[in-house]
Design a protein around this motif. Structure first.
Motif, PDB file in Angstrom:
ATOM      1  N   GLN A 175       0.828  -1.195   0.000  1.00  0.00           N
ATOM      2  CA  GLN A 175       0.000   0.000   0.000  1.00  0.00           C
ATOM      3  C   GLN A 175       0.871   1.258   0.000  1.00  0.00           C
ATOM      4  N   ARG A 176       2.004   1.195   0.734  1.00  0.00           N
ATOM      5  CA  ARG A 176       2.927   2.340   0.730  1.00  0.00           C
ATOM      6  C   ARG A 176       3.520   2.552  -0.663  1.00  0.00           C
ATOM      7  N   ALA A 177       3.859   1.443  -1.297  1.00  0.00           N
ATOM      8  CA  ALA A 177       4.352   1.555  -2.675  1.00  0.00           C
ATOM      9  C   ALA A 177       3.272   2.130  -3.591  1.00  0.00           C
ATOM     10  N   ARG A 178       2.030   1.720  -3.362  1.00  0.00           N
ATOM     11  CA  ARG A 178       0.922   2.273  -4.161  1.00  0.00           C
ATOM     12  C   ARG A 178       0.817   3.782  -3.961  1.00  0.00           C
ATOM     13  N   ASP A 179       0.944   4.223  -2.692  1.00  0.00           N
ATOM     14  CA  ASP A 179       0.883   5.666  -2.432  1.00  0.00           C
ATOM     15  C   ASP A 179       2.031   6.401  -3.128  1.00  0.00           C
ATOM     16  N   LEU A 180       3.220   5.773  -3.101  1.00  0.00           N
ATOM     17  CA  LEU A 180       4.363   6.391  -3.757  1.00  0.00           C
ATOM     18  C   LEU A 180       4.141   6.495  -5.263  1.00  0.00           C
ATOM     19  N   ILE A 181       3.593   5.442  -5.851  1.00  0.00           N
ATOM     20  CA  ILE A 181       3.300   5.485  -7.290  1.00  0.00           C
ATOM     21  C   ILE A 181       2.234   6.529  -7.586  1.00  0.00           C
ATOM     22  N   GLY A 182       1.249   6.630  -6.687  1.00  0.00           N
ATOM     23  CA  GLY A 182       0.246   7.681  -6.867  1.00  0.00           C
ATOM     24  C   GLY A 182       0.872   9.061  -6.852  1.00  0.00           C
ATOM     25  N   GLN A 183       1.853   9.252  -5.959  1.00  0.00           N
ATOM     26  CA  GLN A 183       2.553  10.531  -5.905  1.00  0.00           C
ATOM     27  C   GLN A 183       3.349  10.772  -7.189  1.00  0.00           C
ATOM     28  N   MET A 184       3.976   9.726  -7.711  1.00  0.00           N
ATOM     29  CA  MET A 184       4.710   9.862  -8.971  1.00  0.00           C
ATOM     30  C   MET A 184       3.774  10.250 -10.110  1.00  0.00           C
ATOM     31  N   LEU A 185       2.604   9.638 -10.138  1.00  0.00           N
ATOM     32  CA  LEU A 185       1.634   9.998 -11.181  1.00  0.00           C
ATOM     33  C   LEU A 185       1.137  11.424 -10.997  1.00  0.00           C
TER      34      LEU A 185
END
Length: 688
Positions: free
Chosen positions: A360-370
């Motif tokens: 989920q943390r990785a998902r949040d990081l990817i969301g931030q990248m997007l």
């Protein structure tokens, strides 16, 4: 002759002898005297005629008008130049009085000059005269006293000076024109003689430099009270111009008050009064230079923006691919967790829960990248700052040298949470701590604290706006480094402003801090003194309706969902990524659904056109080769208007709701796919 010079020989020849010689000789002597007198008279008359003819030839051949005036102011004689100049014949004017020839307005000054010439005084008169046609013209008259026939007369020499006067007038007009240009020019003009001394300068020069005429009168390239080295460059340009070479340069000039400014200096060689001179033309280009510097700065910013845009596109591409990977990871973790629940293996469940938290943390990081790639605001949640700051500090400790002590204490339990994007807050902490590391320069201490504070009459260090009175959540980053000077404090939040070397900083760190903090409704306080270290305080408003960090943990925490009943129906999944497609197939099949998996959008379109293919829900990816998910949805909506469609994408912000409705899309699912969210959507659509 009367002078005793021999004029000739008189002889008497007779056939008879001369008897009275004495008488004959006397008669011959008398005759010789008479003959000599006659011959002498004839020669004198001839000489006089020759002189008169010579004078007449001179009189008639003169290019100037010649007039002989008698004591009675009557015209005695004129030459041919007079008749050409005035248009009157000799017969028309000789013998007439001056008053008869010219009106009183023209003749009064002439009569006075003639009267003085008769008294022996020469005179000159520039006046107007009239031609026979009545046309006026300018004439120069010289009056000379002469004796003619043993009486005083006056010779008037006239010359048409109309052309000369016109030339003089034209010259005056040109001089006035040049003077007007010289005086009114916006550029500074300075004229220097062959010795380099200042001859003249226009008003623009005095305005531009602030000098007076007394400051530069007779001086060289600069006033005497200026430093000698200042004028060396200008003197060199003047010397080159005096040698015949035009010069041009852009340089720094000095005003009378000592202030400096940029000028465009041209030195032009000219000839003035038969001597070489140098004309300096000076233009103030300070604004142009500032504009060029500003343009260079903007070009640099544009290049930086283009670089950031390229990085954003690259980031977006990486995040999109990683989203597909995360979809599989999170999905399989969920599947494994569901299976592990039946085994009652608490340790396995805890491991899977930790793996899910990391995913989920990785998902949040990817969301931030997007969000960075799309320049959009990231997703915000109610977060407790203690864990966020703690995780950031742990990451920072690995990047800092061992000679720097990173001090952090967990905040009190009663510190309110905030509504924020945790990834962005980590970026703020990273930037501030990296700046603190550079300020320490190898050895020192960095302190990171989280607390609550009451704001009074305080202003933000970056936006200069006053704080709202009340409670704020504070994150402080302090160091014992070199501190910040007042001049840097004024500009440090400006984009691309940096005191670091180009290799160490882009000038965007504090600008990003400013943007993120203010986007979260917060402010910044900075306390620093040179040599005494610095402290940056991030002030964030507490989240509404949540009173403590513990409550925030409860809001954000995960809880185990109870088992749900299986579903029944037929679902088509269109996904070109094998890993994601296999996961969705296994996930949906595990929920009791009949799943049709298509890895090619065009093949899926063919099956959708077949009326015998029964389907309850269509789940399709957006980004696929040759046919996008939205285009496939449009085809499906035409063939099967009642078929509910779920569109999966990593960038949900690019779609308009009207377009989704037109293509029959009932739900938009953001990658990485949350199994629980997908389960709820499929259950709702099958029931509908």
């Amino acid at each position: 002759d009367s002078q005793g010079h021999s004029l000739g020989l008189i002889a008497v020849i007779s056939r008879r002898p001369l008897q009275q010689l004495a008488c004959i000789e006397s008669i011959l002597q008398i005759y010789a005297v008479r003959a000599a007198a006659e011959l002498q008279r004839q020669r004198s008359e001839q000489s006089l005629r020759n002189r008169e003819e010579q004078y007449r030839a001179i009189f008639e051949g003169s290019a100037d008008s010649l007039v002989v005036w008698s004591p009675e102011f009557k015209l005695v004689d004129v030459n041919k130049a007079f008749t050409r100049l005035y248009g009157d014949s000799r017969e028309e004017v000789v013998g007439r009085n001056l008053a008869e020839l010219l009106p009183a307005a023209y003749s009064a000054s002439r009569i006075e000059k003639i009267r003085r010439a008769l008294a022996g005084e020469e005179g000159v008169l520039e006046t107007y005269s009239l031609r026979k046609s009545g046309e006026p013209f300018e004439v120069e008259l010289r009056y000379l006293p002469i004796v003619y026939r043993d009486q005083p007369h006056v010779l008037a020499i006239g010359r048409d000076i109309s052309a000369r006067k016109e030339a003089e007038q034209a010259l005056r007009l040109r001089e006035e024109q040049y003077r007007m240009i010289f005086e009114s020019a916006s550029d500074a003009f300075v004229l220097r003689n062959s010795q380099g001394r200042t001859i003249d300068a226009n008003p623009a020069f005095y305005r531009m430099y602030g000098f007076t005429r007394e400051d530069i009168a007779g001086n060289g390239a600069c006033p005497a009270h200026f430093p000698a080295e200042y004028g060396e460059q200008s003197e060199a340009q003047v010397r080159r111009a005096l040698d015949g070479h035009q010069t041009h340069l852009e340089t720094i000039a000095l005003r009378a008050d000592g202030s400096r400014f940029w000028v465009d200096l041209r030195v032009i060689p000219i000839s003035y009064r038969g001597e070489p001179h140098a004309l300096q033309v000076v233009r103030d280009i300070t604004e142009r230079r500032q504009a060029e510097e500003r343009r260079a700065e903007l070009e640099s910013q544009l290049r930086q923006a283009q670089k950031m845009e390229a990085i954003g596109q690259l980031t977006g591409g990486i995040a999109h691919d990683f989203n597909n990977i995360l979809t599989s990871i999170i999905g399989y973790i969920v599947l494994a967790g569901e299976r592990a629940q039946g085994s009652d293996d608490a340790k396995l469940l805890r491991h899977l829960e930790q793996a899910n938290i990391a995913a989920q943390r990785a998902r949040d990081l990817i969301g931030q990248m997007l969000a960075f790639a799309r320049r959009q605001r990231g997703e915000r949640r109610v977060v407790a700052l203690g864990p966020v700051v703690g995780q950031a500090v742990q990451l920072l400790r690995a990047t800092l040298p061992s000679t720097i002590d990173l001090d952090h204490d967990a905040p009190a339990d009663d510190v309110a949470p905030v509504q924020a994007d945790a990834v962005q807050l980590e970026q703020v902490l990273f930037n501030l701590c990296i700046n603190a590391r550079d300020a320490i320069n190898g050895r020192g201490r960095i302190q990171v604290r989280v607390s609550e504070t009451l704001a009074g009459d305080t202003r933000c260090a970056s936006c200069r706006q006053p704080f709202e009175h009340g409670r704020w959540v504070e994150i402080s980053v302090g160091d014992d480094g070199s501190g910040i000077g007042a001049d840097v404090m004024e500009r440090m939040f400006e984009p691309f402003y940096s005191t670091k070397d180009l290799a160490r900083g882009s000038g965007m760190g504090l600008a990003m801090v400013h943007g993120i903090v203010h986007d979260h409704g917060g402010h910044l306080c900075v306390a620093s003194q040179p040599g005494m270290g610095s402290t940056f305080r991030i002030m964030l408003p507490p989240a509404c309706g949540v009173q403590s960090q513990a409550a925030a943990g409860a809001v954000a925490g995960e809880h185990r969902r109870p088992a749900v009943a299986p579903m029944h129906g037929r679902v088509m999944v269109v996904e070109d990524q094998a890993m994601v497609g296999d996961f969705l197939f296994e996930l949906l099949e595990g929920w009791g659904l009949d799943v049709v998996l298509e890895r090619n959008a065009e093949a899926a379109a063919v099956r959708l056109a077949d009326a015998s293919e029964l389907l309850d829900v269509l789940i399709t990816d957006q980004t696929m080769p040759r046919l996008t998910g939205l285009e496939l949805s449009r085809l499906a909506a035409q063939q099967r208007p009642a078929l509910p469609i779920i569109l999966c994408t990593g960038d949900a912000s690019t779609f308009e709701q009207a377009e989704l409705d037109l293509c029959g899309v009932r739900a938009l699912l953001r990658k990485p796919i949350e199994p629980e969210t997908l389960r709820a959507l499929v259950r709702e659509l099958i029931r509908a």
